[in-house]
Scaffold this active site. Structure first.
Site, PDB file in Angstrom:
ATOM      1  CG  HIS A  25       0.267   6.008  -0.797  1.00  0.00           C
ATOM      2  ND1 HIS A  25      -0.824   6.395  -1.546  1.00  0.00           N
ATOM      3  CD2 HIS A  25      -0.215   5.494   0.358  1.00  0.00           C
ATOM      4  CE1 HIS A  25      -1.926   6.120  -0.866  1.00  0.00           C
ATOM      5  NE2 HIS A  25      -1.589   5.569   0.291  1.00  0.00           N
ATOM      6  CG  HIS A  68      -1.852   1.135   1.329  1.00  0.00           C
ATOM      7  ND1 HIS A  68      -3.195   1.014   1.076  1.00  0.00           N
ATOM      8  CD2 HIS A  68      -1.638   2.438   1.648  1.00  0.00           C
ATOM      9  CE1 HIS A  68      -3.767   2.195   1.237  1.00  0.00           C
ATOM     10  NE2 HIS A  68      -2.848   3.090   1.587  1.00  0.00           N
ATOM     11  CD  GLU A  69       1.614   3.683   3.578  1.00  0.00           C
ATOM     12  OE1 GLU A  69       1.927   4.758   3.016  1.00  0.00           O
ATOM     13  OE2 GLU A  69       0.529   3.531   4.162  1.00  0.00           O
TER      14      GLU A  69
END
Length: 125
Positions: free
Chosen positions: A31, A27-28
């Site tokens: 980003h 997820h990170e």
């Protein structure tokens, strides 16, 4: 979370197990990828929404089993509903996006384009 100074920070006391760590890291990293590739302006609610949509979709945040554990039992359309819900929650926590309805509008504007964008993967993992 993704650091605006570069890199990703994971706090071990918030990670339950290997799978949760893997999912959070993915997820990170989505980003971080978006920040480098698209030069995301995190104070722009639509930019932020796009990255949250992609991160929720590509990290496994919204797999059926995850949703089942959260008490969401619908089968049809649950994945995209989850991505929308989680993106709105994240964007609504951005100080630049806290006006009533602002996070929802940003997610709605970005959803179709960003949900279809699977880069750097060739498909949703």
């Amino acid at each position: 979370g993704a650091s605006k100074h570069g890199g990703v920070v994971l706090c071990h006391n918030h990670l339950r197990d290997f799978k949760h760590t893997e999912q959070t890291l993915t997820h990170e990293l989505v980003h971080a990828y978006d920040h480098c590739r698209a030069h995301v302006d995190w104070s722009n609610c639509v930019h932020h929404a796009c990255s949250e949509i992609r991160a929720a979709s590509l990290s496994g945040d919204c797999r059926w089993w995850q949703e089942f554990q959260r008490g969401h039992f619908n089968m049809k359309g649950q994945g995209s509903a989850c991505v929308r819900r989680r993106a709105m929650l994240s964007v609504s926590m951005n100080p630049a996006c806290q006006a009533p309805g602002q996070a929802e509008e940003a997610v709605n504007q970005a959803f179709d384009r960003c949900y279809a964008d699977t880069a750097p993967f060739d498909r949703v993992p």
